[in-house]
Write a protein that holds these residues in place. Structure first.
Motif, PDB file in Angstrom:
ATOM      1  N   LYS A  59      -7.352  -0.910  -8.075  1.00  0.00           N
ATOM      2  CA  LYS A  59      -6.632   0.307  -8.982  1.00  0.00           C
ATOM      3  C   LYS A  59      -5.390   0.729  -8.211  1.00  0.00           C
ATOM      4  O   LYS A  59      -4.488   1.017  -9.174  1.00  0.00           O
ATOM      5  N   GLN A  60      -5.616   1.065  -6.775  1.00  0.00           N
ATOM      6  CA  GLN A  60      -4.400   1.635  -6.350  1.00  0.00           C
ATOM      7  C   GLN A  60      -3.213   0.680  -6.205  1.00  0.00           C
ATOM      8  O   GLN A  60      -1.855   1.136  -6.377  1.00  0.00           O
ATOM      9  N   ILE A 113       3.999  -3.591  -2.238  1.00  0.00           N
ATOM     10  CA  ILE A 113       3.596  -2.164  -1.811  1.00  0.00           C
ATOM     11  C   ILE A 113       4.525  -1.664  -0.743  1.00  0.00           C
ATOM     12  O   ILE A 113       5.224  -2.680  -0.022  1.00  0.00           O
ATOM     13  N   ALA A 114       4.346  -0.309  -0.135  1.00  0.00           N
ATOM     14  CA  ALA A 114       5.009   0.206   1.070  1.00  0.00           C
ATOM     15  C   ALA A 114       3.843   0.494   1.845  1.00  0.00           C
ATOM     16  O   ALA A 114       2.770   0.772   1.673  1.00  0.00           O
ATOM     17  N   ALA A 115       4.303   1.184   3.120  1.00  0.00           N
ATOM     18  CA  ALA A 115       3.267   1.476   4.102  1.00  0.00           C
ATOM     19  C   ALA A 115       2.739   2.896   3.704  1.00  0.00           C
ATOM     20  O   ALA A 115       1.558   2.961   3.784  1.00  0.00           O
ATOM     21  N   ALA A 116       3.213   3.559   2.650  1.00  0.00           N
ATOM     22  CA  ALA A 116       2.717   4.821   2.278  1.00  0.00           C
ATOM     23  C   ALA A 116       1.419   4.483   1.297  1.00  0.00           C
ATOM     24  O   ALA A 116       0.451   4.979   1.132  1.00  0.00           O
ATOM     25  N   ASP A 117       1.694   3.076   0.491  1.00  0.00           N
ATOM     26  CA  ASP A 117       0.504   2.885  -0.320  1.00  0.00           C
ATOM     27  C   ASP A 117      -0.865   2.529   0.753  1.00  0.00           C
ATOM     28  O   ASP A 117      -1.755   2.860   0.358  1.00  0.00           O
ATOM     29  N   LEU A 118      -0.598   1.802   1.641  1.00  0.00           N
ATOM     30  CA  LEU A 118      -1.761   1.631   2.672  1.00  0.00           C
ATOM     31  C   LEU A 118      -2.375   2.674   3.247  1.00  0.00           C
ATOM     32  O   LEU A 118      -3.466   2.847   3.303  1.00  0.00           O
TER      33      LEU A 118
END
Length: 744
Positions: free
Chosen positions: A62-63, A87-92
């Motif tokens: 979902k994210q 994705i980027a680090a912020a997503d993780l």
């Protein structure tokens, strides 16, 4: 415990897209959350990890899911690749925050600020394929869940049931000390109990006493119905050598099944398959009679697995005198193990690196600058050095199947003839043992009869005396009756006494008659006893005479058999099974090689080599089918086969590989992913080496997938060592005076 761990891991492609199939939740993080939120006092404390993993997977998709307007969305859908948006680090970090909250670890775990990454190079076409790396959790956890579910459903198999036998049940299993019960060993080592084929070992050395006993016991116990068999032995006692004879036996057994085919085409039946990208894999299903012979060598020890894989096909594993008599793909055997090989007998698989090397070296091979012949296949031109190219090149090559079968049957007939000769010797030895046992019985019975014979005479004399006494008494009773008849009252006496005198006389007569009758009955019984005791005595004397004659006849048989067996002993020399010497000298017994005559050894070895020749003929005749099936197997090995692929298709691909390469190896750590498509008893044989170094749970999944399991190890060897953290070590040292570092 000390140290750090990640909360989850996921692979990301070079374009920044997450590969959802690689998502792994740390079981440690989940268990910590359950400990904090539920606590060990709850019955369901450590239950529900699978449900939470599913929830976490859904949240991750979902994210990080692919966006509706992503131009590559259609391409990924067509390839059936489960990927997300770049994705980027912020997503993780956001995903980690959600996970922290979902696990209830906000008060325990600090906000995540570190991402640890490992980069490695892949072919462009594989950039979005999931790998099989799970470095956060136990290699066996998922497989143990799968096995537990199978057990609940009654889907366990004989080998796993044997493995899970409790100590209490084990005590009820009858045990035999074969160092004392040599009769049982002699029976197990009979020629009829030897597998038909044997390994053509260096120096033509046969297996010795305990090695052959183990092989024969394994074959009798496991070959018909499956199960588990353990072999214990210190290092250097030839356990690996023993396993090579098991491999030979299995290959010959499958060759016997091949020989029953009227044509090679009968070796395959229906079809099943799957789609891998643009490729449709159509897998031919091997005939049921050709399955159940798959051999996997496994261990927790990488070195042990590699040793088996390298030793079996290595040129040092066979005597050089055999090399010109065998041609079972030696070039491909060398390519498979990257060392000189006498044949294509084994492959080191298991982890992804090994699988990749096997596909690269054996299956694909190297590109040639032009089409050429590669020795020893000098009459076959190929474009690449791999087995795939060879199969394509020989697809139209005619094979005289009838001639190939007859050649194998000739070797089989020769082996049976040599076995039959030794079987006659074995039966003579058994007959001699039986005759000697019968003589011992005769002597025992004769002594017993002679001991009790006087009692028969005594009983007869007593019976005579009783009969004489009874005769005298009976005569007296008869005389009394006669006198009573003489004193019968006259008519005048009867009338004068109004009949009373007659009635009294009559009553006395009846009494005397009864006494006489009873006395006569006793004398008849006494006379019968006289006759019976005389017959007993006569029967005992007759039986003694019969036993004496029987003993004489059996002594003659023993003499004849002893002469014949002495000739057998002279003929067989060191191969003669001298069980009398075995009982006297344990060292000589262990060094002996019963029945291992040069002629039979050669016949059994030639049968194994003939079995390989028949396999090669079958593979050549079915080259196109085998090639297509192994294409499917290549999908499985490189991760291209979907988990939804039909089980019968993936199993058939594996079975085809084992038709070509009898033995493959893997560590337990790789087993569940390596054979993820296989289920209960899909593998014929599992050979576990260095078993003492494996934790019990490591082998459960492998055993469940195997019908027959041979467990080999040293019970006195140092067991697997598990590292203890410093905090736990310190606490155990304080609480129980037991330190992991001092007591491991």
């Amino acid at each position: 415990m000390d140290g750090e761990t990640a909360m989850f891991s996921i692979s990301v492609a070079d374009d920044g897209r997450p590969l959802f199939d690689t998502l792994v939740l740390s079981n440690c993080a989940w268990a910590l959350g359950r400990t904090v939120t539920v606590g060990p006092q709850a019955k369901d404390w450590l239950e529900g990890v699978s449900r939470f993993q599913s929830t976490f997977d859904q949240q991750t998709r979902k994210q990080l899911g692919i966006l509706p307007d992503d131009p590559a969305k259609g391409t990924f859908a067509e390839r059936e690749e489960e990927v997300g948006r770049p994705i980027a680090a912020a997503d993780l970090f956001a995903l980690a925050s959600w996970l922290t909250a979902a696990l209830g670890l906000q008060a325990v775990v600090s906000p995540q600020t570190v991402i640890r990454a490992q980069s490695y190079q892949l072919a462009k076409r594989k950039s979005h394929e999931a790998d099989d790396a799970d470095f956060l959790n136990s290699f066996f956890a998922d497989d143990l869940d799968r096995v537990a579910e199978a057990l609940k459903a009654g889907d366990s198999g004989a080998a796993l049931r044997d493995y899970l036998t409790t100590d209490e049940s084990e005590k009820r299993i009858p045990r035999t000390d074969i160092r004392k019960s040599l009769d049982e060993v002699f029976e197990t080592l009979s020629p009829d109990r030897f597998p038909a084929g044997r390994w053509p070992g260096d120096g033509h050395h046969p297996l010795v006493y305990s090695q052959q006993f183990a092989v024969n016991s394994i074959w009798k116990s496991l070959a018909p119905k499956g199960g588990l068999f353990g072999v214990n032995g210190p290092p250097g006692t030839g356990k690996t050598t023993m396993l090579r004879d098991i491999v030979s036996a299995v290959v010959v057994a499958r060759a016997k099944a091949l020989a029953k085919l009227s044509s090679p085409a009968e070796g395959f039946g229906g079809r099943a398959g799957w789609k891998n990208g643009k490729w449709n894999r159509s897998i031919a299903i091997p005939a049921a009679t050709l399955t159940g012979f798959e051999i996997v060598a496994a261990s927790s020890n990488n070195g042990a697995v590699e040793n088996i894989t390298m030793e079996i096909p290595g040129t040092g594993a066979v005597d050089k005198s055999w090399l010109d008599q065998v041609d079972y793909f030696p070039r491909f055997g060398k390519q498979a193990i990257q060392q000189p090989a006498w044949g294509l007998l084994a492959a080191k698989l298991g982890n992804k690196t090994n699988r990749g090397e096997f596909l690269s070296n054996f299956w694909h091979g190297e590109e040639l600058p032009f089409e050429a012949s590669i020795p020893p296949e000098n009459d076959i031109k190929v474009k690449k050095t791999g087995f795939e190219s060879w199969l394509k090149a020989v697809a139209a090559t005619p094979v005289d199947w009838s001639a190939a079968v007859k050649e194998f049957e000739r070797a089989q007939t020769h082996e049976k003839a040599e076995r039959s000769k030794l079987g006659q010797v074995y039966r003579r030895i058994k007959a001699l043992r039986s005759e000697r046992a019968e003589i011992t019985r005769i002597d025992r019975e004769s002594v017993s009869l002679m001991d009790i014979l006087p009692s028969y005479g005594q009983r007869h004399q007593v019976a005579l005396s009783v009969a004489a006494t009874q005769t005298t008494q009976t005569e007296g009773h008869r005389s009394s009756l006669t006198r009573h008849h003489a004193n019968r009252p006259g008519l005048w006496q009867i009338l004068r006494s109004l009949g009373r005198t007659y009635r009294d006389w009559r009553a006395m007569e009846q009494g005397l008659k009864k006494v006489v009758a009873e006395s006569e009955d006793r004398i008849r019984r006494a006379q019968n006893e006289v006759h019976a005791t005389k017959q007993e005595e006569l029967e005992a004397r007759r039986l003694l005479q019969a036993l004496a004659q029987e003993r004489k006849d059996r002594e003659a048989t023993v003499k004849r058999l002893s002469t014949e067996i002495q000739e057998d002993r002279d003929s067989l020399g060191e191969s003669f099974p001298d069980d009398e010497a075995w009982a006297r000298d344990e060292v000589a017994r262990e060094l002996s090689a019963p029945w291992a005559t040069k002629a039979w050894n050669e016949a059994r070895a030639k049968l194994f080599l003939a079995a390989l020749d028949l396999h090669k003929a079958f593979i050549t005749a079915n080259a196109d089918t085998v090639r297509k099936n192994l294409h499917g197997l290549a999908d499985i090995l490189d991760g291209g086969a979907p988990q939804t692929a039909p089980r019968e298709a993936t199993l058939a691909a594996w079975q085809t590989l084992f038709l070509v390469v009898p033995v493959v190896s893997s560590t337990f750590a790789s087993f569940s992913r390596f054979f993820s498509h296989l289920r209960r008893e899909n593998l014929g044989w599992l050979l576990i080496d260095e078993a003492g170094q494996a934790v019990p749970q490591a082998a459960a999944g492998a055993i469940w997938r195997s019908r027959r399991v041979v467990v080999v190890g040293d019970p006195l060897q140092l067991r697997s060592v598990t590292r203890c953290g410093q905090a736990l070590d310190s606490r155990r040292g304080r609480d129980s005076a037991l330190s992991c570092t001092r007591h491991s």
